[in-house]
Design a protein around this motif. Structure first.
Motif, PDB file in Angstrom:
ATOM      1  N   SER A  44       0.723  -7.535  -1.414  1.00  0.00           N
ATOM      2  CA  SER A  44      -0.405  -6.497  -1.149  1.00  0.00           C
ATOM      3  C   SER A  44       0.756  -5.356  -1.126  1.00  0.00           C
ATOM      4  CB  SER A  44      -0.748  -6.663   0.086  1.00  0.00           C
ATOM      5  OG  SER A  44       0.417  -6.571   1.123  1.00  0.00           O
ATOM      6  N   THR A  45       1.509  -5.501  -1.577  1.00  0.00           N
ATOM      7  CA  THR A  45       2.378  -4.746  -1.601  1.00  0.00           C
ATOM      8  C   THR A  45       3.319  -4.078  -3.278  1.00  0.00           C
ATOM      9  OG1 THR A  45       4.641  -5.294  -1.585  1.00  0.00           O
ATOM     10  CG2 THR A  45       3.786  -4.900   0.680  1.00  0.00           C
ATOM     11  N   GLU A  57      -1.495  -2.879  -5.040  1.00  0.00           N
ATOM     12  CA  GLU A  57      -2.254  -1.436  -5.352  1.00  0.00           C
ATOM     13  C   GLU A  57      -3.123  -0.965  -6.701  1.00  0.00           C
ATOM     14  OE1 GLU A  57       0.983   2.827  -6.321  1.00  0.00           O
ATOM     15  OE2 GLU A  57       1.964   1.157  -6.085  1.00  0.00           O
ATOM     16  N   ASN A  86      -6.474  -1.679  -5.026  1.00  0.00           N
ATOM     17  CA  ASN A  86      -6.742  -1.745  -3.555  1.00  0.00           C
ATOM     18  C   ASN A  86      -7.340  -0.704  -3.961  1.00  0.00           C
ATOM     19  OD1 ASN A  86      -6.346  -3.595  -1.961  1.00  0.00           O
ATOM     20  ND2 ASN A  86      -3.810  -2.816  -1.783  1.00  0.00           N
ATOM     21  N   SER A 120      -3.697   4.026   7.425  1.00  0.00           N
ATOM     22  CA  SER A 120      -2.919   3.738   6.342  1.00  0.00           C
ATOM     23  C   SER A 120      -4.029   3.570   5.427  1.00  0.00           C
ATOM     24  CB  SER A 120      -1.941   2.649   6.003  1.00  0.00           C
ATOM     25  OG  SER A 120      -3.116   1.125   5.636  1.00  0.00           O
ATOM     26  N   TYR A 156      -4.896   1.452   2.871  1.00  0.00           N
ATOM     27  CA  TYR A 156      -4.874   0.778   1.850  1.00  0.00           C
ATOM     28  C   TYR A 156      -3.223   1.572   0.942  1.00  0.00           C
ATOM     29  CZ  TYR A 156      -8.068  -2.116   2.781  1.00  0.00           C
ATOM     30  OH  TYR A 156      -9.081  -3.032   3.840  1.00  0.00           O
ATOM     31  N   GLY A 157      -2.356   2.604   1.691  1.00  0.00           N
ATOM     32  CA  GLY A 157      -1.448   3.425   0.522  1.00  0.00           C
ATOM     33  C   GLY A 157      -1.747   4.126   0.026  1.00  0.00           C
ATOM     34  N   ARG A 158      -3.407   4.650   0.008  1.00  0.00           N
ATOM     35  CA  ARG A 158      -3.548   5.700  -1.203  1.00  0.00           C
ATOM     36  C   ARG A 158      -2.731   7.400  -0.540  1.00  0.00           C
ATOM     37  NH1 ARG A 158      -9.501   3.107  -0.372  1.00  0.00           N
ATOM     38  NH2 ARG A 158      -8.918   1.412  -2.009  1.00  0.00           N
ATOM     39  N   TRP A 162       2.565  -2.673   5.991  1.00  0.00           N
ATOM     40  CA  TRP A 162       2.650  -1.065   6.101  1.00  0.00           C
ATOM     41  C   TRP A 162       3.507  -0.640   6.038  1.00  0.00           C
ATOM     42  CZ3 TRP A 162      -0.500  -3.068  11.037  1.00  0.00           C
ATOM     43  CH2 TRP A 162      -2.120  -2.784  11.018  1.00  0.00           C
ATOM     44  N   TYR A 177       3.553   1.159   3.101  1.00  0.00           N
ATOM     45  CA  TYR A 177       2.246   1.929   1.678  1.00  0.00           C
ATOM     46  C   TYR A 177       3.025   3.565   2.893  1.00  0.00           C
ATOM     47  CZ  TYR A 177      -1.181  -2.030   2.246  1.00  0.00           C
ATOM     48  OH  TYR A 177      -1.726  -2.266   2.364  1.00  0.00           O
ATOM     49  N   ARG A 198       4.312   5.172  -0.836  1.00  0.00           N
ATOM     50  CA  ARG A 198       3.048   4.636  -1.509  1.00  0.00           C
ATOM     51  C   ARG A 198       2.026   6.080  -1.658  1.00  0.00           C
ATOM     52  NH1 ARG A 198       0.760  -1.313  -2.304  1.00  0.00           N
ATOM     53  NH2 ARG A 198      -0.805   0.101  -0.827  1.00  0.00           N
ATOM     54  N   VAL A 199       2.434   6.728  -0.026  1.00  0.00           N
ATOM     55  CA  VAL A 199       1.150   7.893   0.211  1.00  0.00           C
ATOM     56  C   VAL A 199       1.380   9.207  -0.321  1.00  0.00           C
ATOM     57  CG1 VAL A 199       0.198   6.204   2.354  1.00  0.00           C
ATOM     58  CG2 VAL A 199       1.965   8.069   2.660  1.00  0.00           C
TER      59      VAL A 199
END
Length: 171
Positions: free
Chosen positions: A18-19, A24, A27, A90, A92-94, A146, A149, A152-153
């Motif tokens: 997921s990382t 990404e 997601n 989170s 999904y890190g968006r 997390w 993430y 990525r945010v």
């Protein structure tokens, strides 16, 4: 406290995956909350997709829409903290916060289902300071992606929300 070491090999692999850049990309395009709601409905509340894949408990949170006032149900990972449940916004890190976060900010009263238990009323509050630091550390220990993430945010501080029992006032 359940830690990442409690996850099986498949769940740890899914957490690592997921990382990655392909995850990404996916997601940001797959509405996982809709997939989870469908699986939850089809299994009559016994399962979601992301719970078994992540190795974490998935809770169903029903909020009141910030703009519409309509009920909105969203599956998410929930972390027990005594009689409270901690949820991480989170997305999904968006880059932006998830809709349920905005809903809770506008209407803190919500309904929470922690399968297999009955629904219960909760009141949400965003935590800050030392309490946030402690709960964020718990969250990252429980679900390591997390931490990734955060990168990525795009400068957004990921909100940490506490859902506390909302006992009705005595009459």
């Amino acid at each position: 406290m359940r830690t990442d070491g409690d996850a099986n090999w498949f769940q740890r692999a899914m957490q690592r995956w997921s990382t990655t850049p392909p995850a990404e990309w996916m997601n940001t395009r797959v509405p996982w909350h809709r997939v989870d709601r469908l699986v939850y409905r089809v299994t009559k509340g016994r399962a979601t997709l992301t719970g078994p894949m992540s190795g974490r408990a998935t809770v169903m949170l029903t909020t009141t829409g910030a703009r519409t006032g309509e009920p909105r149900t969203c599956p998410m990972l929930g972390l027990p903290d005594g009689d409270r449940v901690v949820v991480i916004a989170s997305n999904y890190g968006r880059p932006g916060n998830p809709a349920w976060y905005h809903n809770l900010r506008a209407h803190p009263s919500a309904t929470l289902v922690v399968p297999p238990h009955a629904p219960r009323r909760v009141r949400a509050r965003e935590v800050e300071g030392a309490e946030r630091d402690r709960l964020w550390a718990l969250a990252v220990c429980t679900y390591p992606p997390w931490e990734h993430y955060v990168d990525r945010v795009a400068g957004r501080r990921i909100p940490v929300m506490v859902l506390e029992p909302d006992d009705p006032a005595p009459s």
